[in-house]
Design a protein around this motif. Sequence first.
Motif, PDB file in Angstrom:
ATOM      1  N   ILE A 197      40.782  91.499  53.505  1.00 40.67           N
ATOM      2  CA  ILE A 197      41.831  90.579  53.955  1.00 40.67           C
ATOM      3  C   ILE A 197      41.178  89.279  54.415  1.00 40.67           C
ATOM      4  N   GLY A 198      41.555  88.180  53.790  1.00 40.33           N
ATOM      5  CA  GLY A 198      41.033  86.879  54.178  1.00 40.33           C
ATOM      6  C   GLY A 198      42.104  86.067  54.889  1.00 40.33           C
ATOM      7  N   LEU A 199      41.746  85.456  56.011  1.00 36.81           N
ATOM      8  CA  LEU A 199      42.689  84.628  56.759  1.00 36.81           C
ATOM      9  C   LEU A 199      42.368  83.156  56.515  1.00 36.81           C
ATOM     10  N   GLU A 200      43.413  82.370  56.279  1.00 36.18           N
ATOM     11  CA  GLU A 200      43.216  80.935  56.057  1.00 36.18           C
ATOM     12  C   GLU A 200      44.363  80.153  56.676  1.00 36.18           C
ATOM     13  N   LEU A 201      44.074  78.896  56.956  1.00 39.38           N
ATOM     14  CA  LEU A 201      45.061  77.949  57.460  1.00 39.38           C
ATOM     15  C   LEU A 201      44.900  76.642  56.705  1.00 39.38           C
ATOM     16  N   GLU A 202      45.940  75.817  56.727  1.00 38.18           N
ATOM     17  CA  GLU A 202      45.775  74.459  56.211  1.00 38.18           C
ATOM     18  C   GLU A 202      44.644  73.784  56.985  1.00 38.18           C
ATOM     19  N   ARG A 203      43.859  72.982  56.295  1.00 41.04           N
ATOM     20  CA  ARG A 203      42.659  72.421  56.896  1.00 41.04           C
ATOM     21  C   ARG A 203      42.923  71.673  58.221  1.00 41.04           C
TER      22      ARG A 203
END
Length: 305
Positions: A197-203
């Motif tokens: 599971i990879g977590l990301e957000l807008e930069r």
Amino acid sequence: MSGKKNILVSVVGPTAVGKTSMAIEIAKTFQTEIVSADSRQFYQEMEIGTAKPDAAELAAAPHHFINSHSIKEYYSVGQFEQDAIRLLDQLFQKHQVVVMVGGSGLFFKAIWEGFDEMPSIDLRLRDQLNEEFKQHGLEPLLEELKVKDDKYYHEVDRHNHQRVIRALEVIRTTDQPFSSFRKGHQTKDRGFENVKIGLELERPDLFDRINRRMDLMIEQGLFEEAERLMPYKDHNALQTVGYSEIFGFLDGEYDKEEAIRLLKRNSRRYAKRQMTWFKKDEEICWMQPNDLQQAIQLVQNQLNA
């Protein structure tokens, strides 16, 4: 009837994205334990600058490899692989699901695939290479690497002096190219299946979190912690974002305002490098930090498959 299925749930992503919270909620849902794969949270003396789980978070689920070592010890990826696989074997005796969390790509690779076995290195050679880097910068070391192992020279992150030094340690010890010890994709058999599971957000959102986290760390005493660790600043564990910038300030290279600017800038750059690393893995399912139900469903689907 088939045997019990073991699932290792890995929660990865850049610094400050919210991995700890997600890992704890997954662990609570499946009543299991958490293995840290954050190469800086191992060290007892590095408290503030590593964003370790706080007391409430540590109490919410059992954690392993937090404060497990001293910065005075050398602890390699290969050693972590051996210790963590041994621990996972024990945890899977009690749990069908175990959670692993962190942002150190190499340490996850060691668990998912196995890490190439490297020759043992005389620590005096590491000290010598670090001294050469300090005195003359990275360029001469890169030149040596290019001459002695052109293949790895074109693969390595040439801004990461630790990777360059690691390769030269092996080259100078063995008189063989570092690349000759790298077997590539010979994945070891493991007694578990992976859910990644990879977590990301807008930069902009991620960078705002990083800046705010850095302000909080400074408020909590990051500069004072770094000052206490000054006698160990050349140790491998402290050649890292969050400390090296403050050591420069304490050495009189620039003022405190510049140190804070560098802390935030280098933390943002580190986050970008983390994302570049993890995005190469097509098995990682990317989601937002608040997508807990999606993450739980992924694990449940793997259990039911």
